[in-house]
Design an enzyme around this catalytic site. Structure first.
Site, PDB file in Angstrom:
ATOM      1  N   LYS A   8      -9.570  -5.483   9.938  1.00  0.00           N
ATOM      2  CA  LYS A   8     -10.810  -5.762   9.057  1.00  0.00           C
ATOM      3  C   LYS A   8     -10.594  -6.171   7.784  1.00  0.00           C
ATOM      4  CE  LYS A   8     -10.994  -0.355   8.143  1.00  0.00           C
ATOM      5  NZ  LYS A   8     -10.713  -0.668   6.312  1.00  0.00           N
ATOM      6  N   ARG A  17     -12.039 -10.070   3.010  1.00  0.00           N
ATOM      7  CA  ARG A  17     -12.513 -11.214   2.634  1.00  0.00           C
ATOM      8  C   ARG A  17     -12.323 -12.456   3.290  1.00  0.00           C
ATOM      9  NH1 ARG A  17      -8.586  -6.478   2.130  1.00  0.00           N
ATOM     10  NH2 ARG A  17      -8.153  -6.568  -0.374  1.00  0.00           N
ATOM     11  N   ARG A  56     -14.661   9.037  -4.255  1.00  0.00           N
ATOM     12  CA  ARG A  56     -12.986   8.336  -3.847  1.00  0.00           C
ATOM     13  C   ARG A  56     -13.009   7.677  -5.456  1.00  0.00           C
ATOM     14  NH1 ARG A  56     -12.760   4.723   1.401  1.00  0.00           N
ATOM     15  NH2 ARG A  56     -10.478   4.625   0.467  1.00  0.00           N
ATOM     16  N   ASP A  97      -2.244   3.513   6.007  1.00  0.00           N
ATOM     17  CA  ASP A  97      -2.658   3.305   6.956  1.00  0.00           C
ATOM     18  C   ASP A  97      -2.756   4.158   7.725  1.00  0.00           C
ATOM     19  OD1 ASP A  97      -5.473   3.061   4.887  1.00  0.00           O
ATOM     20  OD2 ASP A  97      -5.566   0.672   5.683  1.00  0.00           O
TER      21      ASP A  97
END
Ligand code: S3P
Length: 430
Positions: free
Chosen positions: A19, A24, A121, A314
């Site tokens: 991901k 990018r 966030r 993560d």
């Protein structure tokens, strides 16, 4: 979705593309000269958010529904158009923070928003350094949360000490640095993932890495970079933990990116005594890749802290799950960043595994789990957080009795997750 523990697991999983690299590849090629073909791009909701925002800024992104190949026509460093629409970043922090860095160098007015998770966030972590470089930025709640309004322009190079190890913050500043009047340096408390540095260097940017500091110099142009995206270790992680914790399992994972800034989970599982084999090490798209085989393992507790944390950020919810099946205590600390992900992942992990019978305690900056070797299935709410949805599903595949996972949001990073889980464990029902 409902899930129960299978008696035996023998599976091979083609891990979806990375991901972080997919975002990018789109963003950087959008400001390059020339046309790039990105093969094996991750077709997930988050990466689609990046493509949608780039199209709104006038970048031709040819990426048909369901396709794993995207073609981006680069507009050059100064070729973006002002969007008539609000840029909707969906659930994707990477989209919002990296786009802010890119837009800081453009004299355009842009408004960025996202879903309710993204709108809560922290954005001050990118707003502060980009303002210091000269961009004008306003945001809700005292300039801390989205929607964010940005007007870029002439930028100056800065030296920035980031208080957090965050690749999103680092990347936003480096992208802005391409447009600055001199060198821009970002120093992190410890190294975060380095996909930005690798790809910008491959596209011809002047960039140098010195321990936890990265410096970029102003660019005249970036060369379009066609590439093939390697498999995402964060999407391989659920299968690794499932195989290591299940009493009769062997799972082979094909084409996994093993960039050392991302392999914290492999180090953690190895320290816990997991049976892991790495085969066929090779390079794909400027990144190291391997096939990984994980087998049932007798695990022992471990402590995760310091520089290991950003290398497994993560995957830390899955470390808690592995801790439930390990002898002794597993501790994760220095990980308060988990509280500001797609959900408060410390709270989510403790509540979900706690409901399933784990002996787990919340700490400000992590959690502590005492392994009991068992969980019991129940109904769990994943709060629309994809990583928590996958955690619930894998916990359910290891638990006694049935588990029902609600609000799983797995399509944010892994559309075929349930289909793959169905073929790995054969015990999934809608
Ligand atoms: C990402 C960086 C990490 C990670 C996120 C993707 C990226 O966030 O949690 O899923 O692509 O740069 P931070 O850099 O904010 O820690």
């Amino acid at each position: 979705m409902k899930i129960a523990r299978p008696a035996r697991i023998r599976a091979e999983v083609e891990v979806p593309p990375d991901k972080s690299i997919s975002h990018r590849a789109l963003l950087f090629n959008a400001i390059a000269d020339g046309m790039a073909t990105i093969e094996q791009i991750l077709d997930s909701e988050d990466v689609r958010s990046t493509a949608r925002c780039l199209r709104a800024l006038g970048v031709p992104v040819d990426w048909p529904e369901g396709s794993s190949v995207a073609r981006v026509t680069g507009q050059g460093l100064h070729g973006l158009f002002e969007s008539e629409e609000v840029l909707d970043c969906g659930n994707s922090g990477t989209t919002m923070r990296l786009l802010l860095g890119l837009l800081a160098g453009h004299p355009l007015l842009s408004v960025l928003t996202g879903d309710s998770s993204l709108r809560s966030r922290p954005m001050a972590r990118v707003i502060a350094p980009l303002r210091e470089m000269g961009a004008t930025i306003l945001a809700r709640r005292g300039d801390t949360v989205a929607p964010v309004v940005i007007k870029g322009g002439d930028l100056r190079g800065i030296r920035y000490e980031s208080p957090v190890a965050s690749a999103q913050v680092k990347s936003a500043i480096l992208l802005a640095g391409l447009y600055a009047d001199g060198a821009t340096t970002v120093r992190e408390p410890s190294r975060s993932r380095d996909h930005t540095e690798r790809l910008l260097a491959a596209m011809g940017a002047s960039i140098s890495v010195d321990g936890p500091s990265v410096t970029v110099w102003p660019a005249d142009r970036l060369a379009a970079q066609s590439m093939r995206v390697p498999g995402d270790i964060s999407s391989a992680a659920p299968w690794m933990v499932l195989a290591a914790c299940h009493p009769d399992a062997e799972v082979s994972l094909r084409g996994v990116n093993v960039n050392p800034t991302r392999t914290g989970l492999l180090d953690i599982l190895q320290a816990m005594g997991a049976d892991i084999e790495m085969l066929e090490q090779r390079e794909v798209g400027g990144e190291p890749v391997a096939d990984i085989v994980v087998r049932s393992s007798r695990l022992r507790g471990t402590t995760v802290s310091g520089s290991l944390v950003p290398r497994a950020i993560d995957e830390l919810p899955l470390v808690a799950l592995a801790g439930c099946f390990a002898d002794g205590v597993t501790v994760v600390r220095d990980a308060s960043e988990l509280r500001v992900k797609e959900s408060d992942r410390i709270r989510a992990v403790v509540e979900i595994l706690g409901r399933m019978g784990a002996e787990i305690e919340e700490r400000d900056d992590g959690f502590e789990v005492r392994g009991t070797g068992a969980l019991r299935g129940t109904r769990v709410h994943a709060r629309g957080d994809h990583r928590i949805g996958m955690l619930g599903a894998i916990a359910g595949s290891l638990a006694d009795e049935e588990t029902d996972v609600l609000d799983d949001a797995v399509a944010v990073s892994y559309r075929q997750f349930w289909e793959h889980l169905g073929s790995v464990v054969n015990t999934v029902t809608a």
